[in-house]
Design a protein around this motif. Structure first.
Motif, PDB file in Angstrom:
ATOM      1  N   THR A  93       3.775  43.682  -7.809  1.00  0.00           N
ATOM      2  CA  THR A  93       4.395  42.410  -8.090  1.00  0.00           C
ATOM      3  C   THR A  93       4.719  42.217  -9.563  1.00  0.00           C
ATOM      4  O   THR A  93       3.787  42.356 -10.476  1.00  0.00           O
ATOM      5  CB  THR A  93       3.681  41.255  -7.646  1.00  0.00           C
ATOM      6  OG1 THR A  93       3.260  41.571  -6.065  1.00  0.00           O
ATOM      7  CG2 THR A  93       4.015  39.929  -7.669  1.00  0.00           C
ATOM      8  N   ARG A  94       5.802  41.721  -9.845  1.00  0.00           N
ATOM      9  CA  ARG A  94       6.274  41.466 -11.127  1.00  0.00           C
ATOM     10  C   ARG A  94       6.749  40.356 -11.331  1.00  0.00           C
ATOM     11  O   ARG A  94       6.934  39.772 -12.886  1.00  0.00           O
ATOM     12  CB  ARG A  94       7.146  42.587 -11.875  1.00  0.00           C
ATOM     13  CG  ARG A  94       6.892  44.108 -11.902  1.00  0.00           C
ATOM     14  CD  ARG A  94       5.363  44.395 -12.119  1.00  0.00           C
ATOM     15  NE  ARG A  94       5.102  44.027 -13.439  1.00  0.00           N
ATOM     16  CZ  ARG A  94       5.239  44.595 -14.670  1.00  0.00           C
ATOM     17  NH1 ARG A  94       5.590  45.689 -14.679  1.00  0.00           N
ATOM     18  NH2 ARG A  94       4.937  44.221 -15.771  1.00  0.00           N
ATOM     19  N   VAL A  95       6.879  39.300 -10.476  1.00  0.00           N
ATOM     20  CA  VAL A  95       7.347  38.071 -10.603  1.00  0.00           C
ATOM     21  C   VAL A  95       8.498  37.754 -11.518  1.00  0.00           C
ATOM     22  O   VAL A  95       8.309  37.129 -12.726  1.00  0.00           O
ATOM     23  CB  VAL A  95       6.288  37.023 -10.743  1.00  0.00           C
ATOM     24  CG1 VAL A  95       5.462  36.794  -9.511  1.00  0.00           C
ATOM     25  CG2 VAL A  95       5.191  37.374 -11.768  1.00  0.00           C
ATOM     26  N   SER A  96       9.458  38.740 -11.762  1.00  0.00           N
ATOM     27  CA  SER A  96      10.478  38.518 -12.709  1.00  0.00           C
ATOM     28  C   SER A  96      12.017  38.363 -12.149  1.00  0.00           C
ATOM     29  O   SER A  96      12.885  38.743 -13.033  1.00  0.00           O
ATOM     30  CB  SER A  96      10.291  39.844 -13.574  1.00  0.00           C
ATOM     31  OG  SER A  96       9.158  40.134 -14.240  1.00  0.00           O
ATOM     32  N   ALA A  97      12.032  37.904 -10.837  1.00  0.00           N
ATOM     33  CA  ALA A  97      13.545  37.802 -10.294  1.00  0.00           C
ATOM     34  C   ALA A  97      13.848  36.467 -10.803  1.00  0.00           C
ATOM     35  O   ALA A  97      13.188  35.479 -11.328  1.00  0.00           O
ATOM     36  CB  ALA A  97      13.212  37.688  -8.757  1.00  0.00           C
ATOM     37  N   SER A  98      14.836  35.923 -10.510  1.00  0.00           N
ATOM     38  CA  SER A  98      15.428  34.517 -10.822  1.00  0.00           C
ATOM     39  C   SER A  98      14.707  33.786 -10.127  1.00  0.00           C
ATOM     40  O   SER A  98      14.277  33.959  -8.944  1.00  0.00           O
ATOM     41  CB  SER A  98      17.068  34.498 -10.522  1.00  0.00           C
ATOM     42  OG  SER A  98      17.208  34.889  -9.324  1.00  0.00           O
ATOM     43  N   ALA A  99      14.952  32.356 -10.354  1.00  0.00           N
ATOM     44  CA  ALA A  99      14.133  31.371  -9.258  1.00  0.00           C
ATOM     45  C   ALA A  99      14.617  31.281  -8.107  1.00  0.00           C
ATOM     46  O   ALA A  99      13.945  30.807  -6.989  1.00  0.00           O
ATOM     47  CB  ALA A  99      14.394  29.955  -9.903  1.00  0.00           C
ATOM     48  N   LEU A 152      -3.928  33.908  -7.570  1.00  0.00           N
ATOM     49  CA  LEU A 152      -3.778  34.605  -8.926  1.00  0.00           C
ATOM     50  C   LEU A 152      -2.933  33.863  -9.989  1.00  0.00           C
ATOM     51  O   LEU A 152      -2.073  33.812  -9.881  1.00  0.00           O
ATOM     52  CB  LEU A 152      -3.033  35.750  -8.255  1.00  0.00           C
ATOM     53  CG  LEU A 152      -3.830  36.788  -7.073  1.00  0.00           C
ATOM     54  CD1 LEU A 152      -2.875  37.617  -6.547  1.00  0.00           C
ATOM     55  CD2 LEU A 152      -5.407  37.251  -7.541  1.00  0.00           C
ATOM     56  N   ALA A 153      -4.099  33.920 -10.951  1.00  0.00           N
ATOM     57  CA  ALA A 153      -3.366  33.193 -12.138  1.00  0.00           C
ATOM     58  C   ALA A 153      -2.239  33.875 -12.681  1.00  0.00           C
ATOM     59  O   ALA A 153      -1.107  33.302 -13.322  1.00  0.00           O
ATOM     60  CB  ALA A 153      -4.485  32.817 -13.120  1.00  0.00           C
ATOM     61  N   PHE A 154      -2.376  35.435 -13.052  1.00  0.00           N
ATOM     62  CA  PHE A 154      -1.332  36.253 -13.455  1.00  0.00           C
ATOM     63  C   PHE A 154       0.013  36.265 -12.619  1.00  0.00           C
ATOM     64  O   PHE A 154       1.020  36.792 -13.042  1.00  0.00           O
ATOM     65  CB  PHE A 154      -1.802  37.369 -13.904  1.00  0.00           C
ATOM     66  CG  PHE A 154      -2.238  38.257 -12.778  1.00  0.00           C
ATOM     67  CD1 PHE A 154      -1.621  38.839 -11.924  1.00  0.00           C
ATOM     68  CD2 PHE A 154      -3.911  38.307 -12.666  1.00  0.00           C
ATOM     69  CE1 PHE A 154      -2.393  39.688 -10.677  1.00  0.00           C
ATOM     70  CE2 PHE A 154      -4.318  38.998 -11.883  1.00  0.00           C
ATOM     71  CZ  PHE A 154      -3.679  39.824 -10.559  1.00  0.00           C
ATOM     72  N   ILE A 185       0.893  36.317 -17.792  1.00  0.00           N
ATOM     73  CA  ILE A 185       1.753  36.689 -16.604  1.00  0.00           C
ATOM     74  C   ILE A 185       1.967  37.936 -16.580  1.00  0.00           C
ATOM     75  O   ILE A 185       2.416  38.672 -17.436  1.00  0.00           O
ATOM     76  CB  ILE A 185       2.918  35.581 -16.426  1.00  0.00           C
ATOM     77  CG1 ILE A 185       2.476  34.022 -16.918  1.00  0.00           C
ATOM     78  CG2 ILE A 185       3.731  35.881 -15.427  1.00  0.00           C
ATOM     79  CD1 ILE A 185       1.776  33.648 -15.756  1.00  0.00           C
ATOM     80  N   ALA A 186       2.069  38.542 -15.431  1.00  0.00           N
ATOM     81  CA  ALA A 186       2.307  39.890 -14.993  1.00  0.00           C
ATOM     82  C   ALA A 186       3.878  40.269 -14.918  1.00  0.00           C
ATOM     83  O   ALA A 186       4.212  40.743 -13.739  1.00  0.00           O
ATOM     84  CB  ALA A 186       1.387  40.502 -13.960  1.00  0.00           C
TER      85      ALA A 186
END
Length: 382
Positions: free
Chosen positions: A39-45, A145-147, A365-366
């Motif tokens: 998981t990299r949570v780096s897509a657009s919103a 998960l905070a990150f 943030i990861a």
């Protein structure tokens, strides 16, 4: 392991199993090294894959990995999304955003599989719906998960109705069809790490008394139905896999009740599904699954007649090659090792240095922006 924390480089003969070709269904891989889903949570919103993501995934292919498994991709516009800035395959525009990502991986000779994920009760960021859903109204253990931008306890989920279960199954199938249209070489059904399918499997989380609860076969029913629906959606010639674990992101030390007997039922059931591989993940893949005896990957090999991918602390080449040499797995997948070195396979081939994992890559943030900033600092930039 060397005194400085760097993995010792074995000789070329001992790592040779990592570089043998492998077939997953009809998919030919150039070697047995794969990038694990992270998981990299780096897509657009709005859940679209980005150019930065394309660069990120392309680097693994250029670095010599034979297979790249995507981060978990949410499957529908109801309750599947787990994290803000998570990518989706829930509509046509999200499908189109993945095309350049997959094309970049293909240009460098690797294959790419989309991991399909429904977060269920562990959702901590969903732009479509308020509230969460799970097999039963049981608050998940641990804290968000905070990150991945979470905070506080997980909310108490509502128990899914059978109509909501059917909608979730349809979401997996529709997302799989979009993955094929986007150019992916296969899909991996995320049945691990505490997300929805794993919640249904877990005793103490699934308290249902209908056909989706009860004994282990009942608790596996949702995974079975998802695999069957996905296969029907993509056809016989497209790779389908399932990821399985004991530990969860919110319950790291979880073990299956019943030990090896439970593993025999779980892997025996999954191995008879219309799937091409199982992806088994533990913290340290080579360790006994239940205190002593075989590893979880070895148990999967014993009970399932499909290739097994092993994941868990396999960034040490000797450990990775050892899993293959002992027949405990058919391929290895790397998370932290791949984040440390996108060219890990090339480094192993040439006996180049392999650095220890930098945990600051996942803090605060990861995401890929944090990784880019750290790379800039390492390179001497501002």
């Amino acid at each position: 392991m060397a005194a400085d924390g760097h993995p010792l480089q074995p000789d070329s003969a001992s790592v040779a199993p990592l570089f043998a070709p492998l077939a997953l269904g009809g998919l030919a891989l150039r070697n047995r090294t794969a990038v694990a889903p992270m998981t990299r949570v780096s897509a657009s919103a709005d859940g679209h894959a980005t150019a930065r993501m394309a660069d990120y995934y392309r680097a693994f292919a250029a670095g010599g990995f034979g297979l790249v498994v995507s981060e978990g991709i949410y499957t529908d516009q109801a309750h599947a999304q787990g994290y803000l800035f998570q990518p989706g395959l829930a509509d046509h525009s999200q499908r189109e955003a993945w095309r350049p990502v997959v094309e970049g991986v293909h240009r460098h000779g690797a294959r790419m599989i989309a991991q399909l994920m429904h977060a269920g009760a562990l959702s901590q960021g969903n732009r479509f719906r308020a509230g969460t859903r799970g097999p039963s109204a049981v608050r998940p253990k641990g804290r968000q998960l905070a990150f991945y931008r979470g905070d506080g306890e997980y909310p108490l989920p509502q128990a899914m109705t059978e109509d909501e279960i059917a909608d979730a199954v349809r979401g997996f199938a529709d997302a799989a069809a979009r993955a094929r249209e986007a150019g992916f070489d296969g899909v991996e059904i995320h049945g691990a790490n505490g997300y929805l399918l794993d919640q249904f499997l877990a005793e103490g989380v699934n308290l249902r008394d209908d056909r989706y609860g009860g004994d282990v076969r009942g608790r596996l029913r949702l995974t079975v139905e998802v695999a069957q629906a996905v296969r029907a959606a993509v056809g016989a010639d497209f790779v389908v896999g399932v990821r399985v674990s004991q530990g969860k992101v919110n319950d790291f030390g979880h073990k299956w009740s019943g030990g090896e007997d439970a593993a025999a039922v779980i892997f025996g059931t999954l191995g008879r599904l219309p799937v091409d591989y199982l992806h088994v993940t533990e913290f340290e893949a080579w360790q006994p699954a239940f205190g002593e005896g075989p590893s979880l990957a070895a148990l999967a090999k014993r009970h399932a007649p499909v290739p097994v991918l092993a994941n868990g602390s396999l960034h040490d080449p000797a450990q990775a090659a050892g899993m293959l040499a002992r027949g405990e797995a058919d391929a290895v997948t790397l998370g932290r090792g791949a984040l440390t070195h996108a060219d890990w396979p090339q480094r192993v081939r040439t006996a180049a240095a392999i650095a220890p994992f930098d945990r600051e890559l996942l803090s605060p943030i990861a995401d890929l922006a944090n990784a880019d900033r750290r790379q800039t600092r390492r390179d001497g930039g501002n």
